[in-house]
Design a protein around this motif. Structure first.
Motif, short mmCIF file in Angstrom:
data_model
loop_
_atom_site.label_atom_id
_atom_site.label_comp_id
_atom_site.label_asym_id
_atom_site.label_seq_id
_atom_site.Cartn_x
_atom_site.Cartn_y
_atom_site.Cartn_z
N ASP A 104 -3.67 -29.34 7.77
CA ASP A 104 -3.98 -29.87 6.26
C ASP A 104 -3.07 -29.19 5.42
O ASP A 104 -3.02 -28.21 4.74
N ASP A 105 -1.70 -29.66 5.31
CA ASP A 105 -0.69 -29.17 4.66
C ASP A 105 -0.74 -29.23 2.91
O ASP A 105 -0.60 -28.30 2.11
N VAL A 106 -1.44 -30.39 2.67
CA VAL A 106 -1.95 -30.63 1.37
C VAL A 106 -2.69 -29.61 0.72
O VAL A 106 -2.48 -29.03 -0.28
N ARG A 107 -3.67 -29.41 1.46
CA ARG A 107 -4.88 -28.34 1.06
C ARG A 107 -4.02 -26.92 0.97
O ARG A 107 -4.58 -26.18 0.16
N ALA A 108 -3.38 -26.51 2.11
CA ALA A 108 -2.82 -25.36 2.16
C ALA A 108 -2.01 -24.98 0.83
O ALA A 108 -2.00 -24.06 0.18
N VAL A 109 -1.05 -26.16 0.41
CA VAL A 109 -0.38 -25.96 -0.58
C VAL A 109 -1.14 -25.87 -1.98
O VAL A 109 -0.69 -25.16 -2.94
N ALA A 110 -2.18 -26.56 -2.17
CA ALA A 110 -3.07 -26.87 -3.35
C ALA A 110 -3.67 -25.59 -3.59
O ALA A 110 -3.63 -25.02 -4.66
N ASP A 111 -4.12 -25.07 -2.43
CA ASP A 111 -4.86 -23.70 -2.65
C ASP A 111 -3.95 -22.55 -3.07
O ASP A 111 -4.25 -21.66 -3.81
N ALA A 112 -2.89 -22.62 -2.54
CA ALA A 112 -1.71 -21.41 -2.67
C ALA A 112 -1.31 -21.49 -4.02
O ALA A 112 -1.10 -20.61 -4.84
N VAL A 113 -1.07 -22.82 -4.43
CA VAL A 113 -0.51 -22.97 -6.08
C VAL A 113 -1.70 -22.64 -7.11
O VAL A 113 -1.27 -21.79 -8.17
N ALA A 114 -2.83 -22.81 -6.60
CA ALA A 114 -4.02 -22.51 -7.65
C ALA A 114 -3.97 -21.01 -7.53
O ALA A 114 -4.40 -20.05 -8.83
N ALA A 115 -4.01 -20.46 -6.64
CA ALA A 115 -4.34 -19.05 -6.30
C ALA A 115 -3.11 -18.22 -7.21
O ALA A 115 -3.40 -16.96 -7.52
N ALA A 116 -1.80 -18.73 -7.24
CA ALA A 116 -0.65 -17.83 -7.72
C ALA A 116 -0.42 -18.45 -9.11
O ALA A 116 0.38 -17.95 -9.79
N GLY A 132 9.32 -13.17 -13.05
CA GLY A 132 7.85 -13.09 -12.82
C GLY A 132 7.58 -14.42 -12.42
O GLY A 132 6.62 -14.41 -11.47
N GLU A 133 7.89 -15.56 -12.99
CA GLU A 133 7.48 -16.63 -12.70
C GLU A 133 8.00 -16.85 -10.93
O GLU A 133 7.33 -17.59 -10.39
N LEU A 134 9.28 -16.58 -10.79
CA LEU A 134 9.70 -16.74 -9.47
C LEU A 134 8.93 -15.82 -8.29
O LEU A 134 8.67 -16.25 -7.22
N ALA A 135 8.66 -14.68 -8.90
CA ALA A 135 7.56 -13.84 -7.81
C ALA A 135 6.39 -14.42 -7.45
O ALA A 135 5.89 -14.41 -6.50
N ARG A 136 5.76 -15.22 -8.79
CA ARG A 136 4.55 -15.69 -8.40
C ARG A 136 4.85 -17.20 -7.32
O ARG A 136 3.78 -17.38 -6.50
N GLY A 166 -4.34 -11.02 -10.63
CA GLY A 166 -4.57 -12.17 -10.02
C GLY A 166 -4.03 -12.33 -8.78
O GLY A 166 -4.74 -12.60 -7.59
N LEU A 167 -2.85 -11.49 -8.42
CA LEU A 167 -1.95 -11.51 -7.28
C LEU A 167 -3.14 -10.67 -6.31
O LEU A 167 -3.21 -11.02 -5.07
N LEU A 168 -3.41 -9.54 -6.60
CA LEU A 168 -4.19 -8.73 -5.88
C LEU A 168 -5.65 -9.17 -5.68
O LEU A 168 -6.03 -9.15 -4.33
N ASN A 169 -6.30 -10.00 -6.40
CA ASN A 169 -7.46 -10.83 -6.33
C ASN A 169 -7.30 -11.77 -5.06
O ASN A 169 -7.92 -11.87 -4.35
N ALA A 170 -6.22 -12.54 -5.24
CA ALA A 170 -5.90 -13.54 -4.29
C ALA A 170 -5.76 -13.08 -2.90
O ALA A 170 -6.15 -13.58 -1.84
N LEU A 171 -4.97 -11.85 -2.92
CA LEU A 171 -4.46 -11.19 -1.49
C LEU A 171 -5.85 -10.77 -0.86
O LEU A 171 -6.16 -10.94 0.12
N ARG A 172 -6.68 -9.94 -1.84
CA ARG A 172 -8.01 -9.51 -1.33
C ARG A 172 -8.87 -10.65 -0.81
O ARG A 172 -9.60 -10.51 0.40
N GLY A 173 -8.84 -12.00 -1.32
CA GLY A 173 -9.55 -12.85 -0.84
C GLY A 173 -9.19 -13.26 0.38
O GLY A 173 -9.89 -13.66 1.23
N ARG A 174 -7.85 -13.18 0.82
CA ARG A 174 -7.47 -13.94 2.17
C ARG A 174 -7.79 -12.74 2.93
O ARG A 174 -8.26 -13.16 4.36
#
Length: 247
Positions: A104-116, A132-136, A166-174
């Motif tokens: 499910d490519d659409v779901r994978a991208v959408a989840d990543a966009v929201a997390a970042a 900073g934007e580029l890093a996100r 936010g990055l660390l929380n998203a990482l810990r979620g994965r």
């Protein structure tokens, strides 16, 4: 998920890494810390298959050398995009390894966009973004790849405090979902907060490897960084000692 034994890396006549050994299991975050030039980025590059090495390194049961895009996702220290792609296009490129796999490519991208936190950037060109934007965006692309092993080189360096958290929380979620992460960090307080275990490198050698409470201590850090260190707030905050330089 990651097994490294006696890993050595040389560039020309200079040996960068000397017999590095460690392991990282599923659902575990390893922070790699150490002074400038200690071999942190070189270690990540070897595990990502970008540098030749001697010794043994396996990622998700496969040799680290070679193309393993379905097994590992990598966020490098510097992100450069040569062409005028939009943020949406750059993140979607992370799904290329899964083409034809029925994912499910659409779901994978959408989840990543929201997390970042990059929804508002999707239609902008990446070449016009701040650091900073580029890093996100780079982090979103790593998440969108949905590889079980994630490797990140100083992912928080360009981020403000909100997006570091936010990055660390998203990482810990994965990681809570069973993924494995190896993260190079300079901020020892962030390493203490994010990591299950910490690998300390100095001059290409492992000085310590273990839980943050055992490794991020004044004795180890003072030796490696050559500066007096204090550990405050019941071990959660690592700062230079108020007395100034010296061990």
């Amino acid at each position: 998920m990651i097994e490294v034994a006696d890993l050595c890396v040389s560039r020309g006549q200079r040996q960068i890494l000397h017999d590095v050994s460690f392991e990282a299991g599923a659902g575990e975050c390893i922070a790699v810390v150490g002074p400038n030039g200690s071999g942190k980025s070189t270690l990540l590059a070897a595990l990502a298959g970008d540098l030749p090495f001697r010794g043994r390194a396996q990622v998700a049961g496969q040799p680290a050398a070679g193309d393993q895009a379905r097994l590992r996702a990598v966020m490098t220290q510097h992100t450069a995009v040569a062409f005028g792609f939009t943020v949406r296009e750059v993140i979607a490129m992370a799904r290329a390894p899964w083409h034809g796999a029925g994912t499910d490519d659409v779901r994978a991208v959408a989840d990543a966009v929201a997390a970042a936190d990059v929804e508002h950037l999707l239609d902008r060109g990446v070449q016009g973004l701040s650091g900073g934007e580029l890093a996100r965006v780079a982090f979103a692309r790593l998440l969108a790849q949905t590889a079980p092993v994630m490797m990140l080189d100083e992912p928080t360096a360009a981020l403000d405090l909100k997006h570091q958290v936010g990055l660390l929380n998203a990482l810990r979620g994965r990681i809570a979902g069973g993924s494995t992460a190896v993260v190079v960090l300079h901020d020892l307080t962030l390493a203490r907060a994010a990591a299950d275990r910490v690998l300390v490198l100095d001059e290409g050698r492992v000085v310590a490897f273990g839980p943050p409470a055992d490794v991020l201590v004044p004795g180890v850090l003072g030796q490696v960084y050559e500066v007096a260190v204090e550990v405050l707030a019941e071990g959660r905050v690592v700062v230079p000692a108020a007395s100034g330089p010296g061990v």
